[in-house]
Write an enzyme that holds these catalytic residues in place. Sequence first.
Site, PDB file in Angstrom:
ATOM      1  N   ARG A   1       0.933  -1.274  -0.057  1.00  0.00           N
ATOM      2  CA  ARG A   1       0.076   0.180   0.119  1.00  0.00           C
ATOM      3  C   ARG A   1       0.779   1.247  -0.068  1.00  0.00           C
ATOM      4  O   ARG A   1       1.635   1.432   1.030  1.00  0.00           O
ATOM      5  CB  ARG A   1      -0.747   0.111   1.164  1.00  0.00           C
ATOM      6  CG  ARG A   1      -1.672   1.197   1.462  1.00  0.00           C
ATOM      7  CD  ARG A   1      -2.944   1.303   0.561  1.00  0.00           C
ATOM      8  NE  ARG A   1      -3.979   0.145   0.578  1.00  0.00           N
ATOM      9  CZ  ARG A   1      -4.688   0.042  -0.253  1.00  0.00           C
ATOM     10  NH1 ARG A   1      -4.758   0.549  -1.257  1.00  0.00           N
ATOM     11  NH2 ARG A   1      -5.700  -1.077  -0.084  1.00  0.00           N
TER      12      ARG A   1
ATOM     13  N   GLN B   1      -8.200  -7.701  -7.475  1.00  0.00           N
ATOM     14  CA  GLN B   1      -8.441  -6.321  -7.854  1.00  0.00           C
ATOM     15  C   GLN B   1      -7.130  -5.729  -8.339  1.00  0.00           C
ATOM     16  O   GLN B   1      -5.872  -5.832  -7.889  1.00  0.00           O
ATOM     17  CB  GLN B   1      -8.932  -5.214  -6.645  1.00  0.00           C
ATOM     18  CG  GLN B   1      -8.530  -4.014  -6.689  1.00  0.00           C
ATOM     19  CD  GLN B   1      -9.919  -3.138  -6.473  1.00  0.00           C
ATOM     20  OE1 GLN B   1     -11.155  -3.535  -6.968  1.00  0.00           O
ATOM     21  NE2 GLN B   1      -9.601  -2.035  -5.808  1.00  0.00           N
TER      22      GLN B   1
ATOM     23  N   ARG C   1       1.124  -6.779  -9.509  1.00  0.00           N
ATOM     24  CA  ARG C   1       1.363  -6.404  -8.149  1.00  0.00           C
ATOM     25  C   ARG C   1       1.463  -7.277  -7.176  1.00  0.00           C
ATOM     26  O   ARG C   1       1.984  -7.163  -6.228  1.00  0.00           O
ATOM     27  CB  ARG C   1       0.631  -5.105  -7.867  1.00  0.00           C
ATOM     28  CG  ARG C   1      -0.977  -5.472  -7.445  1.00  0.00           C
ATOM     29  CD  ARG C   1      -1.622  -4.247  -6.873  1.00  0.00           C
ATOM     30  NE  ARG C   1      -2.859  -4.624  -6.803  1.00  0.00           N
ATOM     31  CZ  ARG C   1      -3.810  -3.825  -5.862  1.00  0.00           C
ATOM     32  NH1 ARG C   1      -3.131  -2.512  -5.442  1.00  0.00           N
ATOM     33  NH2 ARG C   1      -5.032  -4.129  -5.487  1.00  0.00           N
TER      34      ARG C   1
ATOM     35  N   HIS D   1       0.094   3.461 -10.469  1.00  0.00           N
ATOM     36  CA  HIS D   1      -0.793   3.853  -9.601  1.00  0.00           C
ATOM     37  C   HIS D   1       0.185   4.616  -8.437  1.00  0.00           C
ATOM     38  O   HIS D   1      -0.028   4.390  -7.248  1.00  0.00           O
ATOM     39  CB  HIS D   1      -1.481   2.514  -8.942  1.00  0.00           C
ATOM     40  CG  HIS D   1      -2.553   2.442  -7.971  1.00  0.00           C
ATOM     41  ND1 HIS D   1      -2.624   3.622  -6.968  1.00  0.00           N
ATOM     42  CD2 HIS D   1      -3.919   1.972  -8.067  1.00  0.00           C
ATOM     43  CE1 HIS D   1      -3.817   3.612  -6.421  1.00  0.00           C
ATOM     44  NE2 HIS D   1      -4.335   2.808  -6.989  1.00  0.00           N
TER      45      HIS D   1
ATOM     46  N   ASP E   1     -12.474   9.702  -6.424  1.00  0.00           N
ATOM     47  CA  ASP E   1     -12.030   8.583  -7.198  1.00  0.00           C
ATOM     48  C   ASP E   1     -12.735   8.748  -8.721  1.00  0.00           C
ATOM     49  O   ASP E   1     -13.716   8.489  -8.945  1.00  0.00           O
ATOM     50  CB  ASP E   1     -12.859   7.405  -6.537  1.00  0.00           C
ATOM     51  CG  ASP E   1     -12.101   5.990  -7.126  1.00  0.00           C
ATOM     52  OD1 ASP E   1     -11.278   5.978  -7.818  1.00  0.00           O
ATOM     53  OD2 ASP E   1     -12.322   4.980  -6.539  1.00  0.00           O
TER      54      ASP E   1
ATOM     55  N   GLU F   1      -2.537   8.639 -11.174  1.00  0.00           N
ATOM     56  CA  GLU F   1      -2.051   7.379 -11.835  1.00  0.00           C
ATOM     57  C   GLU F   1      -2.187   7.402 -13.462  1.00  0.00           C
ATOM     58  O   GLU F   1      -3.093   8.061 -13.749  1.00  0.00           O
ATOM     59  CB  GLU F   1      -3.082   6.136 -11.498  1.00  0.00           C
ATOM     60  CG  GLU F   1      -3.435   6.219  -9.692  1.00  0.00           C
ATOM     61  CD  GLU F   1      -4.469   5.141  -9.455  1.00  0.00           C
ATOM     62  OE1 GLU F   1      -4.781   4.157 -10.517  1.00  0.00           O
ATOM     63  OE2 GLU F   1      -5.293   5.538  -8.568  1.00  0.00           O
TER      64      GLU F   1
HETATM   65  C1  BG6 Z   1      -7.595   3.396  -7.277  1.00  0.00           C
HETATM   66  C2  BG6 Z   1      -9.153   3.037  -7.457  1.00  0.00           C
HETATM   67  O1  BG6 Z   1      -6.993   3.390  -8.538  1.00  0.00           O
HETATM   68  O2  BG6 Z   1      -7.261   2.357  -6.519  1.00  0.00           O
HETATM   69  C3  BG6 Z   1      -9.858   3.058  -6.296  1.00  0.00           C
HETATM   70  O3  BG6 Z   1      -9.704   4.055  -8.351  1.00  0.00           O
HETATM   71  C4  BG6 Z   1      -9.399   1.879  -5.409  1.00  0.00           C
HETATM   72  O4  BG6 Z   1     -11.436   2.516  -6.573  1.00  0.00           O
HETATM   73  C5  BG6 Z   1      -7.773   2.086  -5.229  1.00  0.00           C
HETATM   74  O5  BG6 Z   1      -9.756   1.783  -4.043  1.00  0.00           O
HETATM   75  C6  BG6 Z   1      -7.145   1.210  -4.267  1.00  0.00           C
HETATM   76  O6  BG6 Z   1      -7.148   0.117  -4.646  1.00  0.00           O
HETATM   77  P1  BG6 Z   1      -6.546  -1.185  -4.007  1.00  0.00           P
HETATM   78  O7  BG6 Z   1      -6.821  -2.487  -4.613  1.00  0.00           O
HETATM   79  O8  BG6 Z   1      -4.952  -0.807  -4.039  1.00  0.00           O
HETATM   80  O9  BG6 Z   1      -7.005  -0.946  -2.513  1.00  0.00           O
END
Ligand code: BG6
Length: 306
Positions: free
Chosen positions: A74, A95, A100, A170, A215, A274
């Site tokens: 994170r 997701q 990653r 990101h 967002d 991003e």
């Molecule tokens: C962003 C998305 O790019 O990433 C958000 O637009 C999302 O919707 C955020 O919450 C974080 O994503 P993750 O999977 O790293 O928690």
Amino acid sequence: MNASSEDWILPGLVRREAGNNRLPRLAVSTPLAEAHLYLHGAHVTHFRPKAGPSTAPCLFLSGSSWFDAGRPIRGGIPVVFPWFGRRREDPAAPQHGFARLREWTLRGAECLAGGDVAIVLSLESDAETRALWPHDFRLALRVTVGTALSVELSATNLSPSAFTFEEALHTYLAVADARQVVVEGFSGPFADTSGGGWRVREEAAVPVRLAGETDRIYLGHRGRIVVRDPGGKRSLAVEREGSDAAVLWNPWIAKAKAMPDFGDDEWPFMLCVEAGNVADRAVTLPPGATHRLTTRILAEAHPASS
Ligand code: BG6
């Protein structure tokens, strides 16, 4: 502790070391800057110029991040590939794709004219990636560390037919207070995806200021973005190439609390800008072709001329 000679990738400049939770990372330290790059996810977690208008770290890294082979880090610069967000065809798939979550391979490091250092990592399709996404590919991430940080993701199609993918670098920018920042370079309509929706809206006021969960996906956006951060007494500029979409994200209070790997009080200290190609800007790549996406982060004096 001194590094032993076998830890050095580029003597005196880049060495392999144990990072958080002993995950392997490359530590770069040159007269111009320092940076950390984990093999897990090819994840840049730290970049700090040593000279210029600001020598504070440019990237936010959560103090609550997992450093675990099965989970994304994170903060820093997660590499999003080959889908962005939830996979429509398979909501149970990870997701933001699998890049990653995988351990990448170090391909090389070099010292460039002017004192920049470049490191290349790669990831290729295997049985595990094919189970999630049935295509053969090679990814390379080239990270160049100097007074600016430049990250280039190249994707090559090794399949016999074309494939389509989404991608993003990101970037979590470090800011002194997200409530005070002014974001220049975004205008026109955007998709508001907060709360998981997709509502096309247009900002009446530019430049953008944040006042709640943000967002947003700006499709067809190509320009330079500058985050003016009065509390940090600097601006952070984001320059992109091969990117036809940009995402602006801050979770704000409630979403921060709901994220287990993010401190409840950390949201004012980050803002994601991003560089990517997502939604209807996904990239279709013929067999043998390569697509390159680059983001470049640099600190500028505040206020900076743009
Ligand atoms: C962003 C998305 O790019 O990433 C958000 O637009 C999302 O919707 C955020 O919450 C974080 O994503 P993750 O999977 O790293 O928690």
